[in-house]
Enzyme design. Structure first.
Site, PDB file in Angstrom:
ATOM      1  N   ASN A  97       0.860  -1.181   0.000  1.00 45.06           N
ATOM      2  CA  ASN A  97       0.000   0.000   0.000  1.00 45.06           C
ATOM      3  C   ASN A  97       0.901   1.237   0.000  1.00 45.06           C
ATOM      4  O   ASN A  97       1.783   1.372   0.830  1.00 45.06           O
ATOM      5  CB  ASN A  97      -0.902  -0.048   1.237  1.00 45.06           C
ATOM      6  CG  ASN A  97      -1.903   1.104   1.285  1.00 45.06           C
ATOM      7  OD1 ASN A  97      -1.511   2.269   1.383  1.00 45.06           O
ATOM      8  ND2 ASN A  97      -3.179   0.791   1.216  1.00 45.06           N
ATOM      9  N   CYS A 128      -6.864   7.819   2.308  1.00 45.15           N
ATOM     10  CA  CYS A 128      -6.637   8.001   3.751  1.00 45.15           C
ATOM     11  C   CYS A 128      -7.326   9.281   4.196  1.00 45.15           C
ATOM     12  O   CYS A 128      -7.056  10.355   3.656  1.00 45.15           O
ATOM     13  CB  CYS A 128      -5.149   8.093   4.080  1.00 45.15           C
ATOM     14  SG  CYS A 128      -4.901   8.566   5.813  1.00 45.15           S
ATOM     15  N   ASN A 190     -12.227   2.235   1.542  1.00 46.44           N
ATOM     16  CA  ASN A 190     -11.471   2.697   2.700  1.00 46.44           C
ATOM     17  C   ASN A 190     -12.495   3.166   3.753  1.00 46.44           C
ATOM     18  O   ASN A 190     -13.698   3.011   3.569  1.00 46.44           O
ATOM     19  CB  ASN A 190     -10.525   3.832   2.274  1.00 46.44           C
ATOM     20  CG  ASN A 190      -9.303   3.940   3.185  1.00 46.44           C
ATOM     21  OD1 ASN A 190      -9.425   3.871   4.399  1.00 46.44           O
ATOM     22  ND2 ASN A 190      -8.138   4.109   2.597  1.00 46.44           N
ATOM     23  N   GLY A 241     -14.411  -3.778   4.006  1.00 44.74           N
ATOM     24  CA  GLY A 241     -15.277  -2.899   4.792  1.00 44.74           C
ATOM     25  C   GLY A 241     -16.204  -3.689   5.687  1.00 44.74           C
ATOM     26  O   GLY A 241     -17.283  -4.090   5.274  1.00 44.74           O
TER      27      GLY A 241
HETATM   28  C1  DHB Z   1      -5.111   5.713   7.988  1.00 45.82           C
HETATM   29  C2  DHB Z   1      -5.083   5.467   6.656  1.00 45.82           C
HETATM   30  C3  DHB Z   1      -6.219   5.013   6.054  1.00 45.82           C
HETATM   31  O1  DHB Z   1      -6.268   4.755   4.734  1.00 45.82           O
HETATM   32  C4  DHB Z   1      -7.366   4.807   6.816  1.00 45.82           C
HETATM   33  O2  DHB Z   1      -8.472   4.370   6.244  1.00 45.82           O
HETATM   34  C5  DHB Z   1      -7.363   5.038   8.134  1.00 45.82           C
HETATM   35  C6  DHB Z   1      -6.227   5.492   8.722  1.00 45.82           C
HETATM   36  C7  DHB Z   1      -3.985   6.306   8.682  1.00 45.82           C
HETATM   37  O3  DHB Z   1      -2.851   5.827   8.630  1.00 45.82           O
HETATM   38  O4  DHB Z   1      -4.279   7.323   9.292  1.00 45.82           O
END
Ligand code: DHB
Length: 301
Positions: A97, A128, A190, A241
């Site tokens: 990732n 994220c 996500n 999910g």
């Molecule tokens: C983080 C990254 C993500 O893609 C997510 O869904 C939740 C947290 C992170 O590292 O903050």
């Protein structure tokens, strides 16, 4: 037969831990043999080391977990030195990732990892919710999602999967944009943006206020989104999910996912991936199927 193919890559079964919920696998390797897994999506990798966001950055809710980790990781060079040797010994598909603050960051991480055979595919984290730059900003705009996917495809020597954000009005539009840009597969979804308020303090519990919600609450949303995207694109989907049991996996397959990732539930039951892999053969037989491939998309007309 539990095996599935995502383009040219064969997974021994459709089960893999989701990024951020399994680290680089070392801790879990002490409690079970990781070679039983279809794959592992390792924790997001950025160009520079990151300490993550200020605490508190995790909160429990009755239906799931909020987190605002902030892409904490030791940076690509340390990961190459300290994590890849461990991962190299495994016989499972390692998916890296990749995250960053800018498009250039993502591209540079891909370039540095390109020649390591242990990594079988890249997963672009354009979703994220916890960082000011990059992250969700790239995944909620179809042009930006298109651009970064295209740039990644230009430099990558491996398949590029794109991990989508559910925090959009129309996820199909984003899915089509990344397909058009050459994405090899879509990973969805996500976390969903959420908040918890500490009623004694009268303010948000998480230091950065908003955070990503994961867990059983988001599964019906994810299944609905996978179902819609399956009808709109021709590339494979990896469903993620809220999965917490074997029938949840089957729901995702029926909605159109070719494989799944299991995230938060690894924190509740660290054996969850192993248990589901053990349960799958009997469960699919009970439901009248002979293989996983046969189940993919059956919920569509
Ligand atoms: C983080 C990254 C993500 O893609 C997510 O869904 C939740 C947290 C992170 O590292 O903050």
């Amino acid at each position: 037969d539990l095996s599935v193919k995502i383009n040219d890559l064969t997974f021994k079964n459709p089960i893999m831990p989701a990024s951020g919920c399994f680290g680089f696998g070392e801790d879990f390797s002490e409690i079970y043999d990781l070679n039983i897994l279809g794959g592992i999506a390792i924790k997001s990798i950025t160009l520079e080391p990151r300490l993550g966001n200020p605490r508190p950055r995790v909160a429990e809710t009755p239906s799931g977990m909020l987190n605002s980790i902030g892409l904490q990781n030791p940076g690509v060079e340390k990961i190459i030195e300290e994590k890849l040797p461990f991962l190299k010994q495994l016989d499972t598909n390692i998916i890296a990732n990749v995250a960053g603050a800018t498009e250039e960051d993502y591209i540079e991480v891909i370039k540095r990892l390109n020649d390591f055979d242990v990594i079988k595919a890249f997963e672009l984290n354009i979703s994220c919710p916890n960082v000011k730059h990059g992250g969700i900003g790239l995944g909620t705009n179809p042009e930006l999602a298109y651009n970064i996917t295209k740039l990644a495809k230009e430099v990558s020597k491996k398949p590029v999967y794109v991990k989508l954000s559910p925090n959009v009005t129309n996820i199909v539009e984003i899915a089509k944009a990344v397909e058009e840009a050459g994405a090899d597969a879509i990973v969805m979804i996500n976390t969903l943006l959420g908040m918890k308020i500490d009623v004694k303090k009268g303010k948000p519990l998480i230091a950065r206020k908003h955070a990503g919600l994961s867990g059983p609450a988001i599964m019906p949303i994810s299944v609905s989104m996978v179902y819609k995207v399956y009808e709109a694109v021709n590339i494979p989907i990896i469903g993620v999910g809220g999965i917490s049991c074997v029938d949840d996996v089957i729901e995702f397959l029926m909605a159109g996912a070719s494989a799944v990732q299991i995230g938060m539930h690894n924190f509740i039951n660290p054996y969850i991936c192993k248990e589901i892999i053990e349960q799958l053969p009997n469960r699919i037989k009970e439901l009248g199927y002979k293989s996983i491939e046969e189940i993919i998309g059956v919920a569509h007309e």
